[in-house]
Each structure stands twice: as structure tokens, then as C-alpha cells.
Design a protein around this motif. Sequence first.
Motif, PDB file in Angstrom:
ATOM      1  N   VAL A 194       3.299 -11.566  -2.934  1.00 48.27           N
ATOM      2  CA  VAL A 194       4.359 -10.861  -2.739  1.00 48.27           C
ATOM      3  C   VAL A 194       3.790  -9.654  -2.391  1.00 48.27           C
ATOM      4  O   VAL A 194       2.984  -8.868  -4.225  1.00 48.27           O
ATOM      5  CB  VAL A 194       5.951 -10.912  -3.014  1.00 48.27           C
ATOM      6  CG1 VAL A 194       5.911 -10.737  -4.539  1.00 48.27           C
ATOM      7  CG2 VAL A 194       6.358 -10.119  -2.223  1.00 48.27           C
ATOM      8  N   GLN A 226       6.351  -4.529   1.104  1.00 55.41           N
ATOM      9  CA  GLN A 226       7.436  -4.588   1.815  1.00 55.41           C
ATOM     10  C   GLN A 226       8.181  -6.232   1.438  1.00 55.41           C
ATOM     11  O   GLN A 226       9.234  -5.758   1.765  1.00 55.41           O
ATOM     12  CB  GLN A 226       7.156  -4.884   3.185  1.00 55.41           C
ATOM     13  CG  GLN A 226       7.437  -4.952   4.254  1.00 55.41           C
ATOM     14  CD  GLN A 226       8.526  -3.542   4.799  1.00 55.41           C
ATOM     15  OE1 GLN A 226       8.154  -2.359   4.009  1.00 55.41           O
ATOM     16  NE2 GLN A 226       9.819  -3.438   4.843  1.00 55.41           N
ATOM     17  N   GLY A 227       7.834  -7.003   1.255  1.00 56.96           N
ATOM     18  CA  GLY A 227       8.258  -8.135   0.472  1.00 56.96           C
ATOM     19  C   GLY A 227       9.293  -8.217  -0.675  1.00 56.96           C
ATOM     20  O   GLY A 227      10.555  -8.240  -0.287  1.00 56.96           O
ATOM     21  N   GLU A 250      12.005 -10.140  -0.498  1.00 57.43           N
ATOM     22  CA  GLU A 250      11.067 -10.920  -0.483  1.00 57.43           C
ATOM     23  C   GLU A 250      10.717 -11.568  -2.204  1.00 57.43           C
ATOM     24  O   GLU A 250      11.401 -11.314  -3.235  1.00 57.43           O
ATOM     25  CB  GLU A 250      10.214 -11.363   0.428  1.00 57.43           C
ATOM     26  CG  GLU A 250      10.167 -10.945   2.204  1.00 57.43           C
ATOM     27  CD  GLU A 250       9.390 -11.383   2.456  1.00 57.43           C
ATOM     28  OE1 GLU A 250       8.053 -11.415   1.995  1.00 57.43           O
ATOM     29  OE2 GLU A 250       9.093 -10.674   3.724  1.00 57.43           O
ATOM     30  N   GLY A 251      10.564 -13.251  -1.929  1.00 55.08           N
ATOM     31  CA  GLY A 251      10.182 -13.444  -3.384  1.00 55.08           C
ATOM     32  C   GLY A 251      10.455 -14.382  -3.811  1.00 55.08           C
ATOM     33  O   GLY A 251      11.560 -14.910  -2.982  1.00 55.08           O
ATOM     34  N   TRP A 266      14.029  -9.968  -7.072  1.00 58.09           N
ATOM     35  CA  TRP A 266      12.227 -10.205  -6.983  1.00 58.09           C
ATOM     36  C   TRP A 266      11.999  -8.926  -7.957  1.00 58.09           C
ATOM     37  O   TRP A 266      10.667  -9.040  -9.052  1.00 58.09           O
ATOM     38  CB  TRP A 266      11.727 -11.039  -6.495  1.00 58.09           C
ATOM     39  CG  TRP A 266      10.301 -10.891  -6.328  1.00 58.09           C
ATOM     40  CD1 TRP A 266       9.537 -10.444  -5.706  1.00 58.09           C
ATOM     41  CD2 TRP A 266       9.811 -11.970  -7.784  1.00 58.09           C
ATOM     42  NE1 TRP A 266       7.583 -10.914  -6.162  1.00 58.09           N
ATOM     43  CE2 TRP A 266       8.590 -12.077  -7.760  1.00 58.09           C
ATOM     44  CE3 TRP A 266      10.582 -12.341  -8.900  1.00 58.09           C
ATOM     45  CZ2 TRP A 266       7.701 -11.756  -8.632  1.00 58.09           C
ATOM     46  CZ3 TRP A 266       9.484 -12.939 -10.222  1.00 58.09           C
ATOM     47  CH2 TRP A 266       7.972 -13.060 -10.144  1.00 58.09           C
TER      48      TRP A 266
END
Length: 423
Positions: free
Chosen positions: A298, A301-302, A307-308, A317
Amino acid sequence: MDGYRQRIVDRTLDEVFPHLAAIALEGAKAVGKTATATQRARTVLSMTTAPQRAALAGNLDLVTAVDPPVLVDEWQLVPDVWDRVRDAVDADRSGGRFLLTGSASPAPGLRVHSGAGRIVSLRMRPLTVAERGISDPTVSVRELLRGSSPKISGHTSLAVGDYADEILRSGFPGIRDLPERARDLQLDGYVSRVIDRELPENGMTVRRPAALRAWLAAYAAATASTASYTTLLDAATAGDDDKPARQTVAQYRDYLQRAFILDPVEAWMPAFAPLKRLGASPKHHLVDPAIAARLVGVGKQGLLVGEGAPNPATGTWLGALFESLVTQSVRVYAEAADSRIGHLRTRDGDHEIDLVIESPDRSCIAIEVKLSDTVHDTDVRHLAWLQRELGDRLIDRIVVNTGPYAYRRPDGIAVVPLALLGP
């Protein structure tokens, strides 16, 4: 050395090395041990250099024949040198004679005697936030441990995005200032070298490198949690009928911890034991949260959009990795003040404190980590509970967050942005 970045451990070395004959500076590869030790060495014997390694292996007395202070770099590659230094200290306890740096403990089958009373071990970790030079800390952990409830103040311009950058840049001195693509390749290579080279060099036969990497990625995904090792194995081998034996996984864990790649925070068990029903599971942390991010795959941006791997304990995350970044720094600050850290969680999960610093006199500081620029009453309820349980033994309570200001709330709890917390 030109361009040397002063480290917190330098203060400890300056204070004690003139009075101690031998110090072992230990930690993962690339945290800066050699650079720091070289500042104090007149003679450097590098065990990563084949001729010097062969010379010392063939004549251990070389460590006493050359001009002191003597640095034996990566001493574990010639384990017998430990005992030779220990014997030299028995013969002459004059201060400032030997520095040994090591990035792994010797393999279990090797006979290396304890250096207790002769060789003092100091742990070195990646750069703390205070050591990175991105801000000027205004709140000192050492001062907080004095129990005087010092005034809390200060301002920083760092915000969530900046902390995400710091997580991904890493605290490895030789990696963090590289361009992004080069840095990511270096971090990937770091993990590969650990699995393919460092562990075999230190006595571990890695028959299934892919399985070890998968387990390490599962461990990374569990950052800042107390997930069971069974859960980690199941996550690493989902859909795999040929799972590694639990004994093999236990060896993974042991070797990775001896190589200082795993850096878990043990459960805090107060010596005076006024608390009941405490959990005993460690919180999972890697030596640097940048490695965890690369293993999970990741980027910035993630992280910012969530995200993750979801982490129930930290909410996101990014929250998990931020807690790991805080832990990395606070652990160094605490150790510099002769204190230890742990985490607290009751077995029923009703109460949890992210970090507890305990000083030698058993007084404590409780720290909650919040990925937020504001702090609400609900965020400090566990700190209030611990104050009721410990009374005067709890000398301060802190929320480390991502906000702009350091201050004390009306209830006495300190709110400190990570950028403003220092040793």
C-alpha cells in the motif's frame, strides 16, 4: 564522519562508554549502528569484509593487539570473538575499549557465553521522529517521567499526510532520503536479503522462502494488533493445503526476532500487580512501519483513502502504521530514560492502553495513540480508568495525535502531536 546524523543513543554512549570496557550495539541491518560506533573507534575490524573476517577468525587475539577503542562490526559472523572480548574485559576492565555491533543474535546451536558483567548491550532502532529533523520537539519523555506534570505547549505544521510520508520514507538513514521509486526498491530488497541471505548466514535454513515471506506479510498486516499466531498462519496460507508446520513457523518467528526484524511490544504486567485479568499477548510490530507497508503493498494514496488490511484495534491501516511509528519513537525515548514500555489490554477487551512507560521506580505514563487532529472525551476513557486503578503511580496521561498543538486538557491529560514529542 562528514554528514553524520546525531542519534539519541549517542548521548548514552557518551555518558557510559568511557566507564565501560565493552558495549554491544545491537539492532537490525541499516539502522546506523556502524556509523554511530565508528564515531568512537580508533580501529575498525569489519566482519563483512572477507580478509578481516578471516584474519580475526584465525587470530582472536587481534582484538587486543590493535589500538583501542576497537570496533568489531557484525561480530556475530565470527561468534568466538564475543568470548575473546569477554576474557579481555576480565583481564582489564578499563573503560572505552571495545564496541561490538551486531544485526542478529548468534544461532542457537553456537556456544556463546553470557557477557553479563563484562559486555553491556544497547539496542539501536531506526530513526525516531525526533531524530529525522522534520520538527523541533517541545515535550520531553524524560521530563514527563520526572512526574512534575510539566507544562505542555508547542505547535507543528505537520498533518496526517506528512505522517503518512514519514511512515513510507522509513527510519533507515540510508533509505529515507532516496527518491520514491529507489526507496521502494531498497525496502523490497531489504526484505529479500533478510530472507535469502541474513537468516541463512545466521543459522536458519529457509526451505520455503515464499512461505516465510507470506508469513511476514501476514505479520505486517497485523501491525499494532494482538492477533494470535494461529490467525497469522491461517492468513499467510489461505487456500494452501501444504501449510508449514507450527514448529517451522515458530522458528520463523524466533529467527526474525533474533535478527531484530520483528519488534513486538510485550504485554505490560505491573510488578506491583494491582490490576486483574490482564491479557498477555504481545502487540505485533516490525522494526520499521515502512517495511510493513511494502509487504502489504500500500502506498500513500491507499493509506489516506483507507486501503489495506483493516485493523479493528486501530480502526484503519493508516491508524495501525501510525501507532507503529509512535511506538518506534516512544520506545527509544523511554529506553534513553532507563524505562521500559508495554501495552495493556484486559482479557475481556473492555480496556486497552496503547503504550505504558514504566520507570525504574515503577511510576508509569499511559499513552493512547489517535490518528486524529482533535481529542474527545471518549478518546480518553481508558486513560481515566487507569488513573482510577493506579492512583499516584500513574504520573501522567498522554494522547499522541496528528493535531497542530500540544496542550493539557482541563482533566490534566496531555495532548501531544507526534512531531512535538521527543526524548
